[in-house]
Scaffold this motif. Structure first.
Motif, PDB file in Angstrom:
ATOM      1  N   PRO A   1       0.553  -1.196   0.168  1.00 42.07           N
ATOM      2  CA  PRO A   1      -0.284  -0.248   0.134  1.00 42.07           C
ATOM      3  C   PRO A   1       0.972   1.120   0.051  1.00 42.07           C
ATOM      4  N   VAL A   2       0.448   2.199  -0.334  1.00 41.77           N
ATOM      5  CA  VAL A   2       0.414   3.695  -0.989  1.00 41.77           C
ATOM      6  C   VAL A   2      -0.054   5.222   0.162  1.00 41.77           C
ATOM      7  N   GLN A   3       0.442   5.574   0.739  1.00 41.29           N
ATOM      8  CA  GLN A   3      -0.395   7.094   1.048  1.00 41.29           C
ATOM      9  C   GLN A   3      -0.361   7.981  -0.075  1.00 41.29           C
ATOM     10  N   VAL A   4      -1.234   8.810  -0.607  1.00 36.58           N
ATOM     11  CA  VAL A   4      -1.149   9.348  -1.435  1.00 36.58           C
ATOM     12  C   VAL A   4      -1.850  10.674  -0.430  1.00 36.58           C
ATOM     13  N   ASN A   5      -0.782  12.121  -0.273  1.00 32.18           N
ATOM     14  CA  ASN A   5      -1.506  13.068   0.140  1.00 32.18           C
ATOM     15  C   ASN A   5      -2.583  14.008  -0.383  1.00 32.18           C
ATOM     16  N   VAL A   6      -3.413  14.217  -0.789  1.00 31.30           N
ATOM     17  CA  VAL A   6      -4.087  15.005  -1.799  1.00 31.30           C
ATOM     18  C   VAL A   6      -4.499  16.007  -0.574  1.00 31.30           C
ATOM     19  N   ARG A   7      -4.329  17.061  -1.170  1.00 35.93           N
ATOM     20  CA  ARG A   7      -4.411  19.136  -0.956  1.00 35.93           C
ATOM     21  C   ARG A   7      -5.976  19.338  -1.655  1.00 35.93           C
ATOM     22  N   ALA A   8      -6.536  20.035  -1.286  1.00 34.35           N
ATOM     23  CA  ALA A   8      -7.603  20.849  -1.549  1.00 34.35           C
ATOM     24  C   ALA A   8      -6.968  22.333  -2.523  1.00 34.35           C
ATOM     25  N   LEU A   9      -7.093  22.637  -3.993  1.00 36.93           N
ATOM     26  CA  LEU A   9      -7.038  23.764  -5.083  1.00 36.93           C
ATOM     27  C   LEU A   9      -7.163  25.407  -3.865  1.00 36.93           C
ATOM     28  N   PRO A  10      -6.564  26.358  -3.829  1.00 38.96           N
ATOM     29  CA  PRO A  10      -6.960  27.335  -2.783  1.00 38.96           C
ATOM     30  C   PRO A  10      -7.771  27.779  -3.443  1.00 38.96           C
ATOM     31  N   THR A  11      -8.289  28.555  -2.661  1.00 38.91           N
ATOM     32  CA  THR A  11      -9.799  29.230  -3.196  1.00 38.91           C
ATOM     33  C   THR A  11      -9.208  30.636  -3.873  1.00 38.91           C
ATOM     34  N   ALA A  12      -8.832  31.114  -2.786  1.00 41.63           N
ATOM     35  CA  ALA A  12      -8.405  32.002  -2.675  1.00 41.63           C
ATOM     36  C   ALA A  12      -7.774  32.768  -4.709  1.00 41.63           C
ATOM     37  N   GLY A  13      -7.452  34.149  -4.713  1.00 48.63           N
ATOM     38  CA  GLY A  13      -7.189  34.366  -6.105  1.00 48.63           C
ATOM     39  C   GLY A  13      -7.275  33.103  -7.465  1.00 48.63           C
ATOM     40  N   LEU A  14      -8.872  32.712  -7.402  1.00 49.83           N
ATOM     41  CA  LEU A  14      -9.200  31.584  -8.358  1.00 49.83           C
ATOM     42  C   LEU A  14      -9.093  33.063  -9.640  1.00 49.83           C
ATOM     43  N   PRO A  15      -8.247  32.609 -10.494  1.00 47.77           N
ATOM     44  CA  PRO A  15      -9.176  34.218 -11.913  1.00 47.77           C
ATOM     45  C   PRO A  15      -9.574  33.150 -13.007  1.00 47.77           C
ATOM     46  N   ALA A  16      -9.930  34.271 -14.267  1.00 46.01           N
ATOM     47  CA  ALA A  16     -11.121  34.127 -14.641  1.00 46.01           C
ATOM     48  C   ALA A  16     -10.474  33.591 -15.448  1.00 46.01           C
ATOM     49  N   GLY A  17     -11.538  32.380 -16.153  1.00 42.13           N
ATOM     50  CA  GLY A  17     -11.259  31.327 -17.133  1.00 42.13           C
ATOM     51  C   GLY A  17     -10.673  29.706 -16.643  1.00 42.13           C
ATOM     52  N   PHE A  18      -9.960  29.593 -15.516  1.00 40.01           N
ATOM     53  CA  PHE A  18     -10.072  27.987 -14.887  1.00 40.01           C
ATOM     54  C   PHE A  18     -10.777  27.339 -15.511  1.00 40.01           C
ATOM     55  N   THR A  19      -9.888  26.997 -15.663  1.00 40.70           N
ATOM     56  CA  THR A  19     -11.136  24.902 -15.765  1.00 40.70           C
ATOM     57  C   THR A  19     -11.508  24.115 -15.599  1.00 40.70           C
ATOM     58  N   GLY A  20     -10.387  23.590 -14.809  1.00 39.68           N
ATOM     59  CA  GLY A  20     -10.477  22.545 -13.765  1.00 39.68           C
ATOM     60  C   GLY A  20      -8.364  22.271 -14.553  1.00 39.68           C
ATOM     61  N   SER A  21      -7.587  22.476 -14.951  1.00 39.12           N
ATOM     62  CA  SER A  21      -6.306  22.111 -15.806  1.00 39.12           C
ATOM     63  C   SER A  21      -5.331  22.183 -14.949  1.00 39.12           C
ATOM     64  N   ILE A  22      -4.960  21.063 -13.939  1.00 34.34           N
ATOM     65  CA  ILE A  22      -4.004  21.142 -13.434  1.00 34.34           C
ATOM     66  C   ILE A  22      -2.925  20.781 -13.834  1.00 34.34           C
ATOM     67  N   GLY A  23      -1.112  21.311 -13.613  1.00 35.38           N
ATOM     68  CA  GLY A  23      -0.310  20.899 -14.289  1.00 35.38           C
ATOM     69  C   GLY A  23       0.864  21.788 -14.978  1.00 35.38           C
TER      70      GLY A  23
ATOM     71  N   PHE B   1      -4.238  25.387 -13.185  1.00 31.29           N
ATOM     72  CA  PHE B   1      -2.784  25.738 -11.734  1.00 31.29           C
ATOM     73  C   PHE B   1      -1.696  24.724 -12.236  1.00 31.29           C
ATOM     74  N   ASP B   2      -0.322  26.119 -11.921  1.00 29.14           N
ATOM     75  CA  ASP B   2      -0.013  24.875 -12.009  1.00 29.14           C
ATOM     76  C   ASP B   2       1.218  24.356 -10.136  1.00 29.14           C
ATOM     77  N   PRO B   3       0.770  23.349  -9.804  1.00 32.25           N
ATOM     78  CA  PRO B   3       0.728  22.788  -8.723  1.00 32.25           C
ATOM     79  C   PRO B   3       2.534  22.647  -8.786  1.00 32.25           C
ATOM     80  N   ALA B   4       3.217  23.238  -8.999  1.00 35.47           N
ATOM     81  CA  ALA B   4       4.862  23.056  -8.870  1.00 35.47           C
ATOM     82  C   ALA B   4       5.435  24.266  -8.335  1.00 35.47           C
ATOM     83  N   LYS B   5       3.881  25.521  -7.984  1.00 35.88           N
ATOM     84  CA  LYS B   5       4.126  26.596  -7.959  1.00 35.88           C
ATOM     85  C   LYS B   5       4.001  26.873  -7.087  1.00 35.88           C
ATOM     86  N   ASP B   6       1.933  25.662  -7.286  1.00 34.83           N
ATOM     87  CA  ASP B   6       1.323  25.919  -5.555  1.00 34.83           C
ATOM     88  C   ASP B   6       0.974  27.878  -6.103  1.00 34.83           C
ATOM     89  N   SER B   7       0.510  27.573  -7.721  1.00 37.17           N
ATOM     90  CA  SER B   7      -0.447  29.654  -7.160  1.00 37.17           C
ATOM     91  C   SER B   7      -1.333  28.983  -8.635  1.00 37.17           C
TER      92      SER B   7
END
Lengths: 243, 590
Positions: free
Chosen positions: B281-303, B381-387
């Motif tokens: 078994p492997v543990q995966v830590n999943v965090r929610a996306l930040p709600t602050a600063g949600l820009p226009a045109g965000f369609t849910g793409s993460i990467g 949302f860029d997970p590397a930059k966390d923003s």
């Protein structure tokens, strides 16, 4: 006893005052969110403010936020509601012209007395009718009661007031008729032959399309549009009068 | 002879025509139809159910992890698996897994269910799980005994298992991650395929279109080893620390789908031997996306994405002429999860996304007043930059002309031709005058009635004034009404005096009542009247008859109070009925 009266007097204005403060907070939050480009949040704030105390300015801003979110139907409904409350609101009128031109939907077809009823706010017509009825009655009866001779201006004013009363009566009928007017909220909303989920789709309506509600059955409204009469899910249709 | 031949030919033609029939459709035999309806082999659920049980490996050291595996020829849903296994206390049973596959046996399928326990021995010795019985489709099936030798000097191969590798263990909700299931080759360099590969955990969504399988060399314990590798993209759909494990059946040479082979291995021959395997078994830590600063045109793409410069097919176009806008997207990861932006509504432009939906658009100018293409809001949302990163497709300058168009086309777009008059307004700075609700006051019956109150008040006042004037003009009506009221009062007093037996009061009230009933005819005060005036109100016959006599008697009795020795008529109780009759006669004339 005095203390109780004092408490009552100070407490009575509190609920409206508190509600107004909350409304203003929501309005200010909505304006701030809109300026930051967070239109969905702005729409939620303005909607909350409008639900607490509907006002033309709040509804105009709600329409702008919905439009920026790409929700043409709710935007048009919000602006129509703003004009319902304040027919002199130029922002709502301009935005409606712009939106209808942009998404190519028609303005609702109104009868003459409905158009007439749009000249003043809905409530104003009722008070106008009441005031003119009282004025006409008073001018006709008071000189006799007070043993004064009826002057010419008495009769002229009474006739004028009677005319305004009859005029405002038709406007009141127009207001009542316009309470059945509504707008489609979602794009590609199906108009069904029967009030059932699997009912045959007779037409597909664009968001912002005007329609008149005829009656209700379950969670469906029977509406008449220029594409025909049919049933629409209540969540996809909103009345101007907010009923 | 010729005639006979003709007759013969005619007869032959008639007989032939009678025997002819219309062409019938082909009528296949019933067995052929059955074959069409049941193209595949049937599932075998009628054969006797058998079961096997074994430890893997059969020899282990103290504390070493081994697997207790039971395989049953039946479907999992049909098996009533017990909660506890009859095992000695030295064997600690841990995590349980179970799986199922359909094994192909010549011309039929048969389900195979397998139950697997992770077991650790706490002491050395020979341990056995005794045989026990489970119910399969209501029938008892015996699970054979299995034994495990625990010896610290043993040096056998470890238990066969899968290895699960995750590309990232700290991710955001909705961020795709790559999961890799590895089955190493056996010591004899034999490699087997895997079937029914599953990831345990409802918190992840797998994308089968991203599956990749290969036989390749991997680094394991410091040396290159051939292995079967299965890769797929998983997307977490819940936040928190989520457990993830994989399970599968070995399947011999049953490789399915495209596969790359870059290692030298031996693929086993013969029928597959299905063995149920699980991974660590492997543990995966999943965090929610930040709600602050949600820009226009965000369609849910993460990467981590980057847009190249937008390219227009041409920058000089006519009104109504389509122009193609293309944008290149670069990413270090998977582009399958990239959701293109929602198209904005822009006045003066018609925007259509090209198919397949991506970053290519067809733009159509609706007016020659536009000078640039519309900007298309987009962000990810860029997970590397966390923003969040703004990737809005910028506007490009264009020249739109209306030359060569029919003259009436601009008229159709008169709204835009009028220019600045058609645009969205600015925000309203203030809420404006609030209303109680959107419901019009016309629907409130109370408020509508309130409007008529002043008019009704005027009408009531007017009516009252009219009545007042009428009564002023006819005072006799007032006198009669007052007389009737006073008469009723005196009659009540008369009856009371009669009940008390008060003769003097009786006479006084009778006299008063008669005077009151007669007074309106003279417009005089009742006390000013005398007997003659009361009698005047009676008819001639009544005046001289019993009625008149009663009146006189009552008045005489009343006048007697002025005598030195007042006397009351002795028969006054008998007069009560006569007095009432007189009063009735007088009242009728009021």
């Amino acid at each position: 006893m005095k203390a109780a009266v004092l408490i009552l007097l100070t407490a009575l204005p509190c609920p409206p005052g508190a509600a107004r403060a909350a409304t203003n907070d929501c309005f200010a939050d909505g304006v701030a969110a809109y300026r930051l480009g967070q239109f969905a949040r702005a729409a939620r704030d303005f909607e909350k403010a409008a639900a607490t105390r509907p006002a033309a300015g709040t509804l105009v801003n709600l329409g702008l936020s919905e439009w920026q979110c790409g929700h043409a139907g709710p935007a048009i409904l919000a602006w129509e509601r703003a004009r319902w409350l304040d027919p002199f609101d130029a922002r709502a009128r301009e935005n409606l012209r712009f939106a209808r031109h942009a998404i190519q939907v028609e303005a609702p077809g109104l009868k003459w007395f409905e158009t007439l009823s749009g000249w003043l706010p809905a409530g104003a017509w009722l008070w106008l009718a009441g005031a003119n009825l009282s004025l006409a009655t008073g001018l006709m009866l008071l000189p006799g009661i007070l043993r004064r001779p009826k002057a010419g201006w008495h009769q002229a004013m009474a006739a004028g007031a009677l005319c305004v009363f009859l005029f405002s009566l038709t406007a009141n009928v127009g207001v009542l008729s316009r309470t059945r007017l509504g707008f489609v909220l979602e794009d590609n909303a199906p108009l069904r032959l029967t009030p059932t989920r699997d009912g045959e789709v007779t037409a597909t309506l664009t968001g912002g399309e005007p329609a008149r509600k005829l009656r209700t059955r379950g969670k469906y409204d029977l509406i008449r549009t220029e594409y025909g009469t049919g049933w629409i899910d209540r969540g996809q249709f909103g009345l101007v009068s907010g009923q | 002879m010729r005639f006979v031949r003709c007759q013969f030919l005619l007869l032959f033609a008639l007989v032939a025509a009678l025997s002819l029939q219309a062409q019938a459709p082909p009528h296949p035999p019933p067995q052929a139809l059955l074959n069409l309806q049941v193209p595949g082999p049937a599932a075998d659920v009628s054969s006797p159910v058998t079961a096997t049980a074994a430890f893997d490996p059969p020899v282990a050291r103290v504390g070493e992890s081994v697997f207790y595996r039971v395989a049953i020829d039946g479907a999992t849903v049909d098996i009533a698996w017990p909660g506890a296994i009859p095992a000695p206390p030295e064997l600690k049973f841990g995590r349980r897994s179970h799986g199922q596959l359909m094994q192909g046996l010549m011309n039929k399928f048969r389900p195979l269910a397998s139950f697997l326990y992770e077991v650790r021995a706490t002491a050395a010795g020979h341990f056995a799980v005794s045989k026990f019985v489970v119910e399969v489709r209501g029938q008892p099936v015996r699970i054979p005994a299995a034994s495990l030798d625990v010896d610290n000097s043993a040096a056998g191969p470890p238990a066969r298992h899968l290895t699960l590798e995750i590309s990232q263990t700290n991710v955001f909700l909705g961020q795709p991650l790559r999961a890799r299931v590895v089955l190493s080759a056996s010591p004899s360099n034999t490699i087997e395929a895997l079937r029914e590969i599953q990831f345990n955990g409802d918190q992840f969504m797998s994308d089968k279109t991203t599956m990749r399988q290969a036989i390749e060399m991997i680094w394991r314990h410091g040396r290159a080893t051939p292995a079967y590798v299965y890769e797929i993209t998983l997307t977490p759909i819940m936040t928190g620390t989520l457990p993830l494990s994989a399970q599968a059946f070995t399947a011999g040479r049953e490789f399915t789908g495209p596969m790359g082979i870059t290692a030298r291995v031996i693929i086993p021959d013969g029928p597959p031997h299905y063995v149920f395997l699980v991974s660590n078994p492997v543990q995966v830590n999943v965090r929610a996306l930040p709600t602050a600063g949600l820009p226009a045109g965000f369609t849910g793409s993460i990467g981590t994405f980057a847009l190249g410069p937008p390219q227009l097919s041409t920058n000089r176009i006519q009104v109504g002429e389509p122009v193609r806008l293309t944008v290149a997207v670069r990413s270090s990861g998977d582009l399958n999860r990239l959701v293109p932006p929602t198209l904005p509504r822009v006045p003066g432009w018609e925007i259509v996304a090209d198919q397949p939906s991506g970053f290519s658009y067809t733009l159509v100018p609706l007016t020659d007043t536009v000078r640039k293409t519309p900007a298309i809001p987009f962000s990810c949302f860029d997970p590397a930059k966390d923003s969040y990163v703004d990737l809005t497709i910028p506007s490009l300058p264009v020249t739109v002309t209306a030359k060569g168009l029919p003259g009436d086309v601009p008229a159709m777009d008169a709204g835009f031709a009028s220019g600045p008059s058609l645009k969205l307004s600015r925000l309203s700075p203030a809420p404006g005058g609030p209303a109680a609700s959107l419901e019009p006051p016309q629907l409130r019956a109370g408020l509508v009635c309130l409007q008529t109150v002043p008019a009704l008040a005027f009408l009531g006042w007017w009516q009252w004034d009219r009545r007042r004037r009428f009564l002023q003009a006819h005072p006799s009506l007032v006198r009669r009404r007052e007389a009737r009221r006073a008469l009723r009062r005196e009659r009540r007093r008369l009856r009371a005096a009669s009940r008390r037996g008060d003769a003097a009061a009786f006479v006084r009230h009778a006299t008063n009542a008669m005077k009151i009933a007669s007074a309106p005819h003279y417009a005089a005060h009742p006390q000013a009247l005398v007997c003659a005036e009361v009698l005047q109100q009676l008819g001639g016959a009544e005046r001289s008859g019993a009625t008149g006599a009663t009146v006189r008697k009552i008045f005489a009795a009343a006048d007697a109070r002025f005598a030195p020795a007042p006397q009351t008529p002795a028969d006054w109780p008998a007069l009560e009925a006569d007095v009432n009759a007189v009063l009735l006669r007088l009242e009728e004339r009021l």
